[in-house]
Design an enzyme around this catalytic site. Structure first.
Site, PDB file in Angstrom:
ATOM      1  N   GLY A  66      -5.356  -4.182  -3.018  1.00  0.00           N
ATOM      2  CA  GLY A  66      -4.605  -3.937  -4.110  1.00  0.00           C
ATOM      3  C   GLY A  66      -3.570  -2.523  -3.747  1.00  0.00           C
ATOM      4  O   GLY A  66      -4.361  -1.827  -3.170  1.00  0.00           O
ATOM      5  N   VAL A 117       0.986  -1.217   0.120  1.00  0.00           N
ATOM      6  CA  VAL A 117       0.004  -0.147  -0.081  1.00  0.00           C
ATOM      7  C   VAL A 117       0.755   1.304   0.107  1.00  0.00           C
ATOM      8  O   VAL A 117       0.659   2.213  -0.669  1.00  0.00           O
ATOM      9  CB  VAL A 117      -0.963   0.090   1.178  1.00  0.00           C
ATOM     10  CG1 VAL A 117      -1.768   1.333   1.263  1.00  0.00           C
ATOM     11  CG2 VAL A 117      -2.105  -1.219   1.218  1.00  0.00           C
ATOM     12  N   GLY A 174     -10.749  -0.585   0.667  1.00  0.00           N
ATOM     13  CA  GLY A 174      -9.735  -0.218  -0.371  1.00  0.00           C
ATOM     14  C   GLY A 174     -10.085   0.910  -0.986  1.00  0.00           C
ATOM     15  O   GLY A 174     -10.165   2.038  -0.325  1.00  0.00           O
ATOM     16  N   GLU A 233      -9.500   6.617   5.361  1.00  0.00           N
ATOM     17  CA  GLU A 233     -10.382   6.147   4.060  1.00  0.00           C
ATOM     18  C   GLU A 233      -9.886   4.848   3.539  1.00  0.00           C
ATOM     19  O   GLU A 233     -10.537   3.901   3.401  1.00  0.00           O
ATOM     20  CB  GLU A 233     -10.227   7.098   2.924  1.00  0.00           C
ATOM     21  CG  GLU A 233     -11.013   6.682   1.917  1.00  0.00           C
ATOM     22  CD  GLU A 233     -12.520   6.704   2.288  1.00  0.00           C
ATOM     23  OE1 GLU A 233     -13.216   7.745   2.397  1.00  0.00           O
ATOM     24  OE2 GLU A 233     -13.158   5.618   2.203  1.00  0.00           O
ATOM     25  N   LYS A 264      -6.528  -0.946   9.784  1.00  0.00           N
ATOM     26  CA  LYS A 264      -7.850  -1.327  10.071  1.00  0.00           C
ATOM     27  C   LYS A 264      -7.643  -2.007  11.589  1.00  0.00           C
ATOM     28  O   LYS A 264      -8.499  -1.875  12.390  1.00  0.00           O
ATOM     29  CB  LYS A 264      -8.734  -2.135   9.282  1.00  0.00           C
ATOM     30  CG  LYS A 264      -7.997  -3.427   8.558  1.00  0.00           C
ATOM     31  CD  LYS A 264      -7.653  -3.185   7.241  1.00  0.00           C
ATOM     32  CE  LYS A 264      -6.657  -4.114   6.835  1.00  0.00           C
ATOM     33  NZ  LYS A 264      -6.563  -4.420   5.367  1.00  0.00           N
ATOM     34  N   LYS A 289     -13.092  -4.046   9.881  1.00  0.00           N
ATOM     35  CA  LYS A 289     -13.728  -3.066   8.954  1.00  0.00           C
ATOM     36  C   LYS A 289     -15.019  -2.915   9.394  1.00  0.00           C
ATOM     37  O   LYS A 289     -15.625  -1.861   9.525  1.00  0.00           O
ATOM     38  CB  LYS A 289     -13.279  -3.444   7.455  1.00  0.00           C
ATOM     39  CG  LYS A 289     -12.146  -3.591   7.033  1.00  0.00           C
ATOM     40  CD  LYS A 289     -12.016  -4.355   5.622  1.00  0.00           C
ATOM     41  CE  LYS A 289     -10.609  -4.106   5.197  1.00  0.00           C
ATOM     42  NZ  LYS A 289     -10.410  -5.142   4.011  1.00  0.00           N
ATOM     43  N   ASP A 344     -10.069  -9.515   9.570  1.00  0.00           N
ATOM     44  CA  ASP A 344     -10.009  -8.137   8.784  1.00  0.00           C
ATOM     45  C   ASP A 344     -11.266  -7.676   8.383  1.00  0.00           C
ATOM     46  O   ASP A 344     -11.655  -6.463   8.591  1.00  0.00           O
ATOM     47  CB  ASP A 344      -9.179  -8.601   7.451  1.00  0.00           C
ATOM     48  CG  ASP A 344      -9.188  -7.395   6.877  1.00  0.00           C
ATOM     49  OD1 ASP A 344      -8.145  -6.599   6.764  1.00  0.00           O
ATOM     50  OD2 ASP A 344      -9.998  -7.144   5.602  1.00  0.00           O
TER      51      ASP A 344
HETATM   52  N1  HSE Z   1      -6.055  -7.769   2.826  1.00  0.00           N
HETATM   53  C1  HSE Z   1      -7.252  -7.078   2.791  1.00  0.00           C
HETATM   54  C2  HSE Z   1      -8.359  -7.533   1.811  1.00  0.00           C
HETATM   55  C3  HSE Z   1      -6.570  -5.834   2.146  1.00  0.00           C
HETATM   56  O1  HSE Z   1      -8.271  -8.595   1.376  1.00  0.00           O
HETATM   57  O2  HSE Z   1      -9.346  -7.001   1.637  1.00  0.00           O
HETATM   58  C4  HSE Z   1      -7.536  -4.535   2.070  1.00  0.00           C
HETATM   59  O3  HSE Z   1      -8.077  -4.063   3.247  1.00  0.00           O
END
Ligand code: HSE
Length: 418
Positions: A302, A14, A134, A129, A105, A205, A201
């Site tokens: 990505g 990133v 993403g 953001e 996150k 989020k 993850d």
């Molecule tokens: N590993 C996370 C995903 C990256 O696959 O969504 C983006 O937050």
């Protein structure tokens, strides 16, 4: 022209994406937005990366103090990931009067109150953001839209890696392991992909998104979570037979003071807009009491999409005259009126093995008076009963399944969205 100096902490996937966009689009950003954004420092211990990304001599550093002590730096971009040392670096940056932009996150879900407090105490901003979905500008929308609405739900596919894996398993018959390897190679997965495939993850989020949507603290620890490691090709096949796709959904809802927040594999009917969100794409459906459903769609992982979200925060921060803070009491405590629902209401996708001789009896229990089922199919050849239930409490459908356990073996039990 306003000069806005930034430092990037972490030249990974990133960080590299953000660096590329900031340098390659420098003139265009200046022309379109009237801000001269300059990357003054890039911090990383992996010094070989400076040459790989074309970071000029004197800009790359391995010392965090080169960033923190530089009074000309207006904002620090934290793209290191993980809790430490990212937290310490962010708090030091905020305390030294620098704005912070972060894609982290996990850190926000776990330490947002401390970061928010430090930003407010020092009169600077904390923007994130890139932490959710993403390149899709969902945080901006949550912060700056829906003034006429009370948001009732946040529902979506918010992890690119798992969506990529499930898409490959479903469309190409790729094995789970191979699809995960591809997702890692493409730069979608976290450093430890357990965070993706076990649903952590997405839960981080969802905590951030639902806190902003419902304007109250929805701690990460209150989100029920199941990842995709238990999803089999067989289940994907059953779902297909009924016109459904298996997706890892994150669902937050608030009705009065009752809140549901969960992440789990879900059978999504193919006519539902979320069913066609494939590969690394993400989508979030927000429902307001007046506007109804609004859906945001785009690449959820990505280097370039996430880098794009970082750059948008940089320009946003540079152009604001005062910092923006979350619209709720961000102290990490659950509002005393809020009650978390532990027995979720949902449709359920159930597959049972039922001998031909018992099929009528079992169907009578579920579909006899049209009480429980939306749709079903009995495959005589394989003696398999596939059903999608109406909306009901999980405890209710579990009780029915217990009552028929002598004649019906459960082959699949998933929540469904129709
Ligand atoms: N590993 C996370 C995903 C990256 O696959 O969504 C983006 O937050």
């Amino acid at each position: 022209m306003k000069v806005f100096n930034v430092a990037i902490m972490g030249l990974g996937t990133v960080g590299g994406g953000a660096y590329r966009i900031l340098t390659e689009n420098h003139d265009e950003i200046m022309r379109n937005h009237g801000v001269d954004v300059r990357v003054k420092r890039v911090l990383d211990l992996r010094t070989e990366r400076f040459a790989q990304f074309g970071v000029p001599e004197g800009v790359g550093t391995t010392l965090v103090d080169d960033v923190i002590n530089d009074r000309e730096i207006d904002a620090v971009i934290e793209v290191m990931g993980g809790i430490e040392p990212a937290l310490t670096f962010i708090l030091r940056a905020l305390k030294s009067g620098k704005n912070v932009i972060s894609a982290n996150k996990e850190l926000i879900a776990k330490k947002w109150p401390a970061i928010d407090a430090a930003a407010r105490e020092n009169g600077v901003g904390f923007y994130h953001e890139a932490s959710c979905v993403g390149g899709v500008p969902v945080i901006r929308v949550l912060n700056e839209s829906f003034q006429g609405d009370k948001l009732e739900s946040v529902k979506g596919i918010i992890n690119g890696t798992t969506n990529y894996i499930l898409s490959k398993m479903s469309f190409d018959g790729t094995s789970y392991d191979e699809a995960l390897r591809q997702a890692q190679k493409l730069g979608y997965a976290e450093a430890d992909p357990t965070a993706d495939v076990e649903g952590f993850d997405a839960a981080y989020k969802l905590s951030i998104l639902s806190s902003l949507a419902f304007k109250t603290c929805i701690p990460y620890s209150c989100i029920s979570r199941e990842g995709i490691t238990g999803v089999t090709q067989e289940e994907i096949g059953y779902a297909k037979q009924m016109g459904y796709s298996i997706k890892l959904l994150a669902i937050g809802s608030k009705e009065g003071d009752k809140v549901e927040a969960r992440v789990h594999p879900t059978a999504v009917k193919n006519t539902h807009p979320l069913a066609v969100v494939n590969d690394e794409f993400n989508a979030v459906m927000l429902r307001g009491d007046n506007v109804g459903n609004v859906m945001l769609y785009g690449k959820g992982a990505g280097a370039q999409p996430t880098g794009s979200a970082i750059v948008s925060d940089v320009v946003y921060c540079a152009k604001r005259s005062t910092p923006l803070y979350p619209p709720f009491n961000n102290d990490g405590k659950i509002d005393e009126n809020i009650e978390f629902v532990t027995d979720p209401y949902s449709n359920y996708f159930v597959v049972l093995s039922v001998k031909r001789g018992d099929a009528d009896d079992i169907l009578n229990v579920f579909a006899g008076d049209d009480r429980l089922l939306k749709e079903y199919k009995y495959d005589m050849k394989t003696e398999t009963l596939l059903m999608v239930t109406k909306h009901m409490a999980q405890s209710a459908i579990e009780a029915v399944l217990r009552s028929v356990k002598d004649k019906a073996g459960v082959k699949m039990f998933r929540k469904a969205v129709c």
